[in-house]
Write a protein that holds these residues in place. Structure first.
Motif, short mmCIF file in Angstrom:
data_model
loop_
_atom_site.label_atom_id
_atom_site.label_comp_id
_atom_site.label_asym_id
_atom_site.label_seq_id
_atom_site.Cartn_x
_atom_site.Cartn_y
_atom_site.Cartn_z
N GLN A 150 0.79 -1.22 0.00
CA GLN A 150 0.00 0.00 0.00
C GLN A 150 0.83 1.29 0.00
OE1 GLN A 150 -3.52 -0.86 2.10
NE2 GLN A 150 -3.59 1.12 3.04
N MET A 151 2.02 1.24 0.60
CA MET A 151 2.82 2.47 0.73
C MET A 151 3.32 3.02 -0.61
SD MET A 151 6.32 1.15 2.52
CE MET A 151 5.52 0.51 3.97
N ILE A 152 3.25 2.23 -1.70
CA ILE A 152 3.66 2.77 -3.01
C ILE A 152 2.44 3.13 -3.86
CG2 ILE A 152 5.86 1.52 -3.02
CD1 ILE A 152 4.52 -0.36 -5.15
N ALA A 153 1.25 3.04 -3.27
CA ALA A 153 0.02 3.20 -4.06
C ALA A 153 -0.35 4.65 -4.34
CB ALA A 153 -1.14 2.50 -3.36
N LYS A 154 0.03 5.57 -3.45
CA LYS A 154 -0.47 6.95 -3.58
C LYS A 154 0.64 7.98 -3.56
CE LYS A 154 -4.80 5.96 -1.19
NZ LYS A 154 -5.73 6.38 -0.17
N GLY A 155 0.39 9.08 -4.27
CA GLY A 155 1.20 10.29 -4.13
C GLY A 155 2.58 10.27 -4.75
N LEU A 156 3.00 9.17 -5.38
CA LEU A 156 4.35 9.12 -5.95
C LEU A 156 4.31 9.59 -7.41
CD1 LEU A 156 5.61 5.68 -4.60
CD2 LEU A 156 5.84 7.92 -3.53
N HIS A 157 5.29 10.41 -7.78
CA HIS A 157 5.35 10.95 -9.14
C HIS A 157 6.70 10.58 -9.77
CE1 HIS A 157 4.73 13.69 -12.52
NE2 HIS A 157 5.95 14.14 -12.29
#
Length: 381
Positions: free
Chosen positions: A191-198
């Motif tokens: 889950q920690m790579i699922a959101k907000g990374l660009h």
């Protein structure tokens, strides 16, 4: 948010919140193409379910060859989800919780992800009547995905990112920094790579078991799956090259998966609200979840039955009230405590919570049984 909670969106419809929309992606980038793979077609008789479908394997090979980056998402830590004996059916379970122990290969141990209980891996089946040396692992975790990738793509630089790997504060920044500058080809994570990374060079996102959380006994299971799939899919195609998302699922026609494929929040909201309205679940109604817990299951069950009788007397006259239970909690035993739940659903919470407060003050429960009241719970576990 690309995936606001149903409660927030409902409040916009009611005029309680103001709705601001961003219908296009930043810099007019196109949304990634989402392909759904029906994993039932990949299963061969007598063989284990493959981790990667031929479509995902081919897509990873193509992107790595073109020096583009890949993110693979699986919301499950460890190497295997259970240790099982094929002869007698023994499963290694946690002595404190009603879950099977997860096998962690690097540390060579069995762990409980609820209470953190750890025990060594047995060489033979612990069942005294069996003692089969061919005890085997089943299910897939991020460690196993990483190990399989090393065999399939030995030249690709693969790194895993989950709470087992990130032991220090700077680990998170270091791995993402390496990924940003191109030192990592494939990033495997939870889950920690699922959101907000660009990351503009990420052109492929693979979701390994899309329906992992879909069949949990929680009315928000579909909503959570839709949110997670939409957010993970959003990591692809943020640069100049169009992105691609491969979603592997055993229930490919579930509305949560199909609406996520089309990036259609409004469609999902309309469909999900029909179900919520029928059963008076939030945001249409309000919930009070009463959880009784104790170390003696019989005592907890007896207390739950007694509480239900008292609730029926106390709630007379509240219209639209739905009283469900008592029933064992989805996770019956956690950290040595047995848990039973009663759920109350009503249109308004004011009258319900007032009567609940009065009832709790006068309620006498056994000394070793405790009651917790959760108004509008976020999760039913």
């Amino acid at each position: 948010s690309a995936t606001p909670s149903l409660e927030s969106y409902y409040n916009c419809g009611k005029g309680k919140y103001t709705l601001l929309q961003l219908p296009e992606r930043a810099d007019d980038k196109k949304m990634p193409v989402v392909r759904i793979v029906d994993m039932r077609q990949t299963v061969r008789p007598g063989k284990a379910v493959p981790i990667f479908s031929p479509q995902l394997k081919e897509a990873i090979a193509r992107r790595v060859e073109q020096k583009e980056q890949v993110i693979l998402f699986l919301n499950r830590r460890g190497y295997s989800t259970s240790l099982q004996c094929p002869l007698c059916g023994y499963v290694a379970e946690c002595p404190n919780c009603s879950v099977s122990l997860t096998y962690h290969r690097h540390e060579n141990k069995l762990c409980c992800h609820i209470c953190a209980h750890v025990e060594p891996v047995p060489a033979v089946c612990p069942n005294a009547k069996c003692r089969n040396p061919a005890i085997r692992y089943s299910g897939v975790g991020t460690q196993r995905v990483e190990a399989t990738l090393a065999k399939l793509f030995p030249h690709a630089r693969t790194v895993r990112m989950d709470s087992d790997v990130l032991k220090r504060k700077e680990d998170y920044r270091r791995i993402l920094g390496d990924f940003r500058v191109g030192k990592i080809d494939i990033l495997v994570g939870t889950q920690m790579i699922a959101k907000g990374l660009h990351f503009p060079n990420v052109t492929l996102v693979g979701i390994i078991y899309a329906d992992l959380a879909l069949h949990q006994p929680d009315f928000r299971a579909g909503e959570r799956t839709f949110q997670l799939l939409t957010q993970v899919a959003g990591r692809a195609g943020r640069g100049d090259i169009e992105g691609e998302v491969v979603v592997q699922a055993f229930t490919p026609f579930h509305p949560a998966i199909q609406f996520a494929r089309r990036h259609d929040f409004e469609g999902f909201y309309a469909q999900e609200m029909e179900f919520r309205e029928q059963l008076k679940y939030p945001p249409v109604g309000r919930i009070a979840l009463l959880t009784l817990k104790g170390r003696n299951e019989e005592k907890v069950k007896f207390s739950a039955d007694y509480l239900k009788q008292e609730l029926q007397k106390a709630m007379v006259g509240i219209k639209d009230l739905v009283l469900a239970g008592p029933a064992p909690a989805p996770l019956l035993r956690a950290e040595t405590y047995y848990r039973y739940q009663i759920m109350l659903r009503a249109q308004r919470m004011a009258a319900l919570s007032q009567r609940l407060a009065v009832l709790i003050r006068s309620l006498t429960l056994p000394e070793d049984v405790t009651l917790a009241v959760d108004i509008d719970p976020v999760a039913l576990m």
